[in-house]
Design a protein around this motif. Structure first.
Motif, PDB file in Angstrom:
ATOM      1  N   PHE A  51       0.840  -1.206   0.000  1.00  0.00           N
ATOM      2  CA  PHE A  51       0.000   0.000   0.000  1.00  0.00           C
ATOM      3  C   PHE A  51       0.872   1.252   0.000  1.00  0.00           C
ATOM      4  N   ARG A  52       1.856   1.269   0.863  1.00  0.00           N
ATOM      5  CA  ARG A  52       2.688   2.474   0.982  1.00  0.00           C
ATOM      6  C   ARG A  52       3.622   2.629  -0.222  1.00  0.00           C
ATOM      7  N   GLY A  53       4.160   1.513  -0.691  1.00  0.00           N
ATOM      8  CA  GLY A  53       5.072   1.593  -1.827  1.00  0.00           C
ATOM      9  C   GLY A  53       4.387   1.964  -3.121  1.00  0.00           C
ATOM     10  N   THR A  54       3.074   1.766  -3.181  1.00  0.00           N
ATOM     11  CA  THR A  54       2.333   2.045  -4.414  1.00  0.00           C
ATOM     12  C   THR A  54       2.091   3.531  -4.619  1.00  0.00           C
ATOM     13  N   LYS A  55       2.161   4.315  -3.552  1.00  0.00           N
ATOM     14  CA  LYS A  55       1.880   5.752  -3.665  1.00  0.00           C
ATOM     15  C   LYS A  55       2.726   6.416  -4.753  1.00  0.00           C
ATOM     16  N   ALA A  56       4.005   6.032  -4.828  1.00  0.00           N
ATOM     17  CA  ALA A  56       4.892   6.648  -5.817  1.00  0.00           C
ATOM     18  C   ALA A  56       4.499   6.249  -7.239  1.00  0.00           C
ATOM     19  N   TYR A  57       3.904   5.068  -7.396  1.00  0.00           N
ATOM     20  CA  TYR A  57       3.477   4.611  -8.722  1.00  0.00           C
ATOM     21  C   TYR A  57       2.212   5.346  -9.159  1.00  0.00           C
ATOM     22  N   GLU A  58       1.273   5.492  -8.218  1.00  0.00           N
ATOM     23  CA  GLU A  58       0.035   6.205  -8.548  1.00  0.00           C
ATOM     24  C   GLU A  58       0.342   7.620  -9.035  1.00  0.00           C
ATOM     25  N   ALA A  59       1.386   8.213  -8.465  1.00  0.00           N
ATOM     26  CA  ALA A  59       1.718   9.606  -8.788  1.00  0.00           C
ATOM     27  C   ALA A  59       2.125   9.790 -10.248  1.00  0.00           C
TER      28      ALA A  59
END
Length: 572
Positions: A482-490
């Protein structure tokens, strides 16, 4: 049998079935199905209803039984799991499970469909890659039944989901509005941006290196992993800087890394550009990305076993040296190389890298992941589709979701005030570890092959520890994702520029399946040859020959059919 052969076999089987359907031959012709209503005619009549009032339990006062064929995924035994036993008592319905080993699942589905010796239900059809095209082929042969009226008469929860989110119906319907399969609903944040790369942060720390942010910095990190004793075991020659494996969810080498050069969905190699679908694996920028992969291979930074090892083999290698991991980085949607050890805690999710042109992007799979089309079909052999729909409908509710989570106090508990969920808000529940001496230890739920409903609220409402490496929690990898995905969503593509599952016309279905398979297999094989040097990525002659081969295979026809289906989707 390798993946390519399985695909070809599946196509041949489908082709045979289409021809059988056209000629009116085959066992299934004995029982015709009204495509609009799903009612059986001229054959075995549906059983008289013994069902209780819709939305109540048990579903029937008389013991009911139907069969489900399902692939064996994971270690759960669906025939003895907690949910199976508890749900049988709740519904008064016993399931005759037909469990098929995962590695022979595609063959089994093809054989069952071709023979006409059908179970009542097939779950896990999405893992068979039952595209809308295949779905239509099966429906046209009377192998699976339309579900519109079955849903209308026997569902409350699934109907409510479609009412609350009209996109669900849009994504599971054929062009004429027919529905032939039930989906899994899994609002999975990390799944929507799943072309990821993991990197060993313990190795970075051991060598005094920062997390790379550009493709050039990543290259220098791989060099350091190779040349120094990154894992700290005293042997500077046993580190494998980068490895992938043959097969698996987003383990493709041209997935994560290519997106520092150009947009790349390694599943389809298609992209939306100015409202149309284009093929991306023939562009100059894609070629530049392949040159980079070839450079990594030539310099020994990319393991040659990436093209031969499967996931299980790589998992054993990575933990073969005790506490010292063997892999520096690997592309995957989620952690797969740690087995039962804590080695996974050495890895962080590598944020998207910027290329020389400042490019950093990633696909958005929201249209194909949140709604898992083709999860379950009801076949024409089913005697009581109404019962089956009522049986599955409960699992599309919040209550049914918690039922499948397990027992309160054993597999989960209510969150205490102040405990925070994934989203930083008050959590709803905390996951618990089943005691090892419990008879259902490690065997709680059906696999995700049986449709479920994981809402955003459910996914993000679980208690999330501040440190995902906390040994006291059971969902550390989910928190990391969940936390590591934030950079991908951006940096991801918008939903509007993402590609849904495409519905092609029935008369084009056979050609489309063939083109899709042949083009993908050829592109996969050519990529390996370019990376390993069997084809020279720096040779204009080899590159042009590759593009010509794709043209001769029918790439233009494939794109034309895809674009028509895409425009139909946009117009619905």
């Amino acid at each position: 049998m390798n993946k390519r052969i399985r695909r070809i076999s599946a196509i041949l089987m489908i082709t045979v079935m289409v021809m059988s359907g056209l000629s009116g031959c085959g066992k299934t012709s004995e029982t015709s199905v009204n495509k609009n209503t799903g009612d059986k005619k001229n054959g075995e009549e549906a059983t008289a209803s013994t069902l209780n009032e819709l939305g109540t339990f048990p579903l029937s006062n008389e013991k009911q039984t139907f069969s489900i064929m399902i692939p064996q995924l994971g270690t759960e035994d669906v025939t003895k799991c907690y949910v199976n036993d508890a749900y049988e008592k709740k519904t008064n319905v016993s399931i005759k499970w037909i469990v098929v080993p995962a590695d022979s699942w595609n063959q089994k589905v093809s054989i069952v469909m071709a023979s006409g010796d059908l179970p009542d239900v097939i779950c896990g059809m999405d893992t068979y890659n039952v595209t809308p095209t295949n779905e239509l082929l099966y429906a046209n042969q009377g192998l699976i039944i339309p579900l519109n009226d079955v849903i209308e008469k026997n569902s409350t929860n699934f109907k409510n989901l479609m009412k609350d989110d009209p996109q669900i119906k849009k994504l599971i319907s054929q062009n004429d509005g027919s529905i032939y399969s039930l989906p899994g609903i899994s609002v999975c944040y990390h799944c929507n941006y799943s072309q990821k790369m993991y990197i060993n942060s313990t190795w970075l720390k051991n060598l005094g290196l920062d997390m790379p942010t550009t493709i050039d910095e990543y290259y220098n990190v791989l060099k350091a992993f190779k040349e120094k004793d990154a894992n700290g075991n005293g042997d500077p020659n046993d580190e494998i800087p980068l490895i992938a494996n043959a097969g698996g969810w987003h383990t493709q080498l041209d997935g994560f890394l290519m997106n520092a050069f150009t947009y790349c969905d390694a599943d389809t190699h298609m992209a939306v550009e100015d409202g149309k679908l284009i093929y991306t694996a023939t562009t100059d920028k894609y070629r530049e990305g392949v040159k980079f992969l070839n450079k990594l291979f030539n310099e020994g930074l990319l393991s040659p076993e990436s093209f031969t090892n499967n996931q299980e083999t790589n998992a054993k290698i990575n933990v073969s040296n005790g506490e010292y991991a063997m892999f520096g980085s690997y592309p995957t949607a989620y952690q797969i190389y740690s087995g039962d050890t804590d080695i996974w805690k050495q890895y962080d999710i590598l944020p998207p890298l910027k290329g020389a042109d400042g490019v950093a992007t990633t696909p958005n799979y929201e249209l194909t992941r949140d709604v898992i089309r083709g999860n379950m079909v009801i076949t024409s052999a089913a005697k009581d589709p109404d019962l089956i729909m009522r049986w599955i409908d409960y699992f599309y509710s919040d209550e049914g979701t918690m039922f499948r989570t397990g027992r309160e106090g054993i597999e989960w508990r209510k969150a205490e005030k102040g405990e925070l969920g994934f989203d930083g808000e008050q959590a709803d529940y905390a996951s618990l570890q089943t005691p090892k001496d419990d008879p259902y230890y490690g065997n709680i739920d059906f696999s995700q092959s049986v449709p479920l409903m994981y809402s955003k609220k459910y996914r993000e409402g679980a208690v999330a520890a501040a440190d995902f490496r906390d040994n006291s929690i059971t969902n550390g990898t989910e928190i990391q994702l969940f936390r590591g995905t934030k950079a991908y969503e951006a940096v991801a593509r918008s939903v509007e520029d993402s590609i849904p599952t495409l519905n092609v016309k029935s008369e084009e279905a056979s050609d489309y399946s063939r083109l899709q398979t042949e083009i993908k297999d050829y592109q996969d094989e050519a990529l390996v040859k370019f990376i390993t040097g069997s084809l020279d990525i720096n040779s204009d002659k080899d590159w042009e020959s590759y593009k010509t081969d794709l043209d001769n295979m029918g790439l233009k026809q494939y794109l034309d059919i895809s674009n028509e289906a895409y425009q139909n989707y946009l117009s619905r």
